[in-house]
Design a protein around this motif. Sequence first.
Motif, mmCIF file in Angstrom:
data_model
loop_
_atom_site.group_PDB
_atom_site.id
_atom_site.type_symbol
_atom_site.label_atom_id
_atom_site.label_comp_id
_atom_site.label_asym_id
_atom_site.label_seq_id
_atom_site.Cartn_x
_atom_site.Cartn_y
_atom_site.Cartn_z
ATOM 1 N N ALA A 199 -1.828 1.313 -6.243
ATOM 2 C CA ALA A 199 -1.436 -0.085 -6.065
ATOM 3 C C ALA A 199 -0.148 -0.152 -5.251
ATOM 4 N N ARG A 202 -0.841 0.786 -1.654
ATOM 5 C CA ARG A 202 -1.521 -0.298 -0.933
ATOM 6 C C ARG A 202 -0.533 -1.396 -0.578
ATOM 7 N N ARG A 211 -7.359 -6.823 -0.356
ATOM 8 C CA ARG A 211 -8.617 -6.326 0.214
ATOM 9 C C ARG A 211 -8.327 -5.033 0.931
ATOM 10 N N PRO A 212 -8.190 -3.960 0.223
ATOM 11 C CA PRO A 212 -7.782 -2.693 0.842
ATOM 12 C C PRO A 212 -8.783 -2.262 1.909
ATOM 13 N N LEU A 216 -9.699 3.314 -0.097
ATOM 14 C CA LEU A 216 -10.834 2.650 -0.718
ATOM 15 C C LEU A 216 -11.081 3.220 -2.126
ATOM 16 N N THR A 217 -11.404 2.306 -3.022
ATOM 17 C CA THR A 217 -11.713 2.742 -4.389
ATOM 18 C C THR A 217 -13.216 3.010 -4.499
ATOM 19 N N PRO A 219 -15.691 3.095 -7.267
ATOM 20 C CA PRO A 219 -15.679 2.737 -8.694
ATOM 21 C C PRO A 219 -16.230 3.859 -9.576
ATOM 22 N N TYR A 223 -11.176 8.039 -5.111
ATOM 23 C CA TYR A 223 -10.640 7.302 -3.948
ATOM 24 C C TYR A 223 -11.073 7.996 -2.670
#
Lengths: 228, 897
Positions: A199, A202, A211-212, A216-217, A219, A223
């Motif tokens: 966080a 970012r 909105r990264p 990127l995550t 889920p 990452y």
Amino acid sequence: MSEGLQVLVIDDEVQIRRFLRISLAGSGYDAHEAADGATGILKAAQLRPDVIILDMGLPDMDGLDVLRRIREWTQTPVIILSVRDSDQDKVAALDAGADDYLTKPFSTDELLARIRVAVRHAIPVEEAQVFRSGDLQVDLTRRLVTVKSEPVRLTPTEYALLRLMIQHAGKVLTHRQILREVWGREYEHETHYLRVYFAQLRQKLEADPARPALILTEPGIGYRLKVG
Amino acid sequence: MLDDQRPDPDALLAAIQKAEEAKARGRLKVFLGMAAGVGKTYAMLEAARQRKAEGVDVVIGIVETHRRAETEALIAGLDVVPRRRIEYRGAVLEEMDIDAVLARKPQLALVDELAHSNAPESRHGKRYLDVIELLEAGIDVWTTVNVQHFESRADTVEQITGIRVQETLPDSVLDLANEIELIDLSPDDLRKRLAEGKVYTAERIETAAKNFFRVGNLTALREMALRLTAERVDHQLQDYMTIKQIAGPWKSGEHLMVAVSSSPFSEKLIRWTRRMAYNLEASWLAVYVETGATTAQQAQDQLARNLSLARSLGAEVITVTGHEVSEALLRLAYQRNVTQIVIGKPQHTALQTLLRGGSLVDRVIRASGEIDVYVVTGDEQQSRPDRRFLGPKPRLHSSLGDYLLAIAIVIAVTAVDLLLTTSQPWLGYQAVGLTELLAVLLIAVYIGRGPALAAATLSAVSWNFLFIEPRWTFIISQAQDVILFFLYFIIAIFAGNLTARLRAQEQLARYTADRTLALYTLAHETATAVNMDDVLRTAVEQIRRIFQVDVAVILPSSGRLSDDAHPCSTMALDDKERSVALWVLEHGKPAGRYTDTLPLSASQFFPLLTPNRTVGVMGIRYRREERLTADEMALLETFINQIALVIEREMLDEAAQQSAMMRESERLYTTLLNSISHELRTPIAAIKGAASSLTSATSEPDRRTLVRDIHSATDRLNRLVENLLDMSRLESGRLQIKRDWCDIGEIIGVAVKNFDACAETHPIDIQIQPDLPLIQVDFVLIEQIVVNLLENACSYSPAERPIRIRAELDNGSVVIAVEDSGSGIPADKLEAIFEKFYRVPGTPTGGTGLGLSISRGLVEAHGGTLTAANRPEGGARFQVRLPVQGSPPPVKEAELG
């Protein structure tokens, strides 16, 4: 670049193999097929492919076992295919040495992108001195991070995280892999460290942190740092 | 498929009738004789052959021919079930193979010698219990028995013949008989048969004729047999009159009560009362008064035997607590409208009676008012040998150690007093006397009455000898001191007595309070327990603690006894115990240790009985080698009843829930079939159509359009399948929530990115409150909820109208709100939209009617809520509220090398 690269597809579904063969050939790859795990391991040894695409649900043996057997003697990139709702299997495969994963159903564009990343990684190059992705530029020798040419101050932990992601740019890293590399083995379950630090990263690196576009995550998995 | 669940009414009726037939008890016919050799077995076999000729399926369960030729001849032609051979201590014993008879399931089984005791390790200790089991299995039984074997006659027979009858059976067995046939033979004829060698083999004839088969004996036994049969006939007539509601000369409502103690003499009292009750047509109570005095183990066993005898003879057995036996007896007598009390004649000496403040009989008679009191004599010969294991009399039950301790205390106090009087001459003997008195009182409180009395005597003597002038003599010089000395003695005795009595009462009160508390706790905890497991755990814990036993609970699963004890059990069962438990479940009667059935088992098993059925079995393994007292047993039975009721309640609840679930899933299936078939076919039709058109399409733009159609139809199909899978996971409870610390902002970011189709048509505005805490949720599931809500918002908002996602902290919860700019939801449909497959009429196609339902299920699985509302400025607002529970451990900087 993809000219003549050998791809081994291990999947028991004849239709999947067929469309993979067509689209891989269309992109200039040499596609080989195996319909079960044992044949797959054998062909992996005989053909020495550049990339292996491995389905996790095989009739004769567990995909994870096939992966482990292959990893016993080669670091050839392996991209695994699996259905949704088996995140634990994916994480287990990634932790066991798989390079990337795709969830069925997937499009061939996604697959080709993943193959490109995997192959690039596998080709030994001098470690990039300067990494660029979008507005981000990182000079790894001078430890200099800039966004839109503006210098950004990162804490040592943030920098260590970013550096790890750059080393594996384009590739998914599991929570456990990141925590082990940056904090050490005894912290491999402290996923909330990642929530907090990514966080922060970012906030500092993304144009729109909500909105990264860079970090990127994945889920339930981990990452991925976007390339290009 | 659904029709399978609904049985055909005719088939159901037939099944019920069949079950009832199976349950119908078989008929019992008893061939009654006055003695061996009158021809009971012969008569039974002859009648059986007659039946067989009539086509009845007759088998011989067991028949003893005693090698009598004429009897053996009759067996030929009848089916004989092979006997079971039991090896016991080197000998081979033959018994009826009850399992084989049950398996053979004849219409009529012949079982000779009803009073026979089975070999050890047989299922039942007594053959009559085998017979009852056969009857319960619906098999008719014919049996033979001699009059002397009935418990209520055993005493009389012994008086007449001088021979103690070893094998007895309860009179109530005779009540089961539908028919009694008296096989009568004059004593002379019987003696003739004996002499002819038709009864015993030659070597036994002589002794038999001299002892048992004397004419006098036989005459008396014959009269007894005739009377027993006559009484039965009389009763059957009365039963008949009752059933037919014929008015008759009914006896007044007599109620008898017999006082039972731990004396072997009580057996006689019980039999006496049973006979009287039987002839008076009266109900009867057997009462034991628990006084709180501990008694010897043998006495406890005798008491248990007495009470079980009373129970088997048809008495209602009641245990009450009370310090004063007479008071307790009379209180109960008045409560239960008892008209006659039967008590035993006391066997104490005159001195003992005086010390007890009058005998029990005196006290009962004095306070009995209108109730008749019968005082029945004990049999000296019978009670004498038993006295040796009665141990010390109750009330004087303090051990030798207690007495020694009391004496030691007196000596110690006396020694201290002696030292004090020599060093401090001003201390007089009066003060010494008071210190001794104090010691006596303390002994009465903490040790008991007997030691206190001993201490009182000893201290009085030593006080006189050592302290009262002239000292060192038993002589008392002053008249005043003589009075003082006797007063001391009397006060010490009375005070000691009173104190000890108070203490006993206090203990009794505490015991009663404990018992009440235990019952209350059980009742309370079972009432508040959430599920059956909790109830069982509570009950087992209570029983284990109160009775010092190990407990196992076994519940039936799908008709059979489950192999494993319930997890709340505190002991594991071996195979043998499991088979005992199975027997108990099938027969609904206690078995195992301290019972007549399978007594060699290590544990005792009780059925958990409700008025309708046996809902399970409870096993008790005693940790100490002594059985429970009658009072404890009564408490345990209350516990067991309570547990059985709770289990049944739970089972009924579960059944009701299951049928509700069945109905719900039935409804769901119908909806599913209707909705899904449509929803599945639409994209499939699109894919199939587009794929076949591709082969013929020639223009490039056409081909591209067709390919795009296939793409979007596949996505839609995939979403539907995912939704259905999620739904089934949610419904089946197999959904696993993998909670992890998550950043809600990150989840929303991923959701928006993954649902980019929406962003193409609608601007999405994301507002996330800074410093939102991390919460423990399942990242993937929450992301899916947000995607579902986004998808919903997209399909109900006109293109280009914005969709807003907001996340904020509100009142201890993280709130995620998704707001669209559509036409909103009809106010009366705000809840209905969360139902499965519900779609507001007139909405665009493409949805499955599952998204919102799944989302709510997922949110609720996280302990949160999902609600819908209409925004005043237009459009709908869906709000997810997730509770914040705790905060993550602090985050560490990495240690970088």
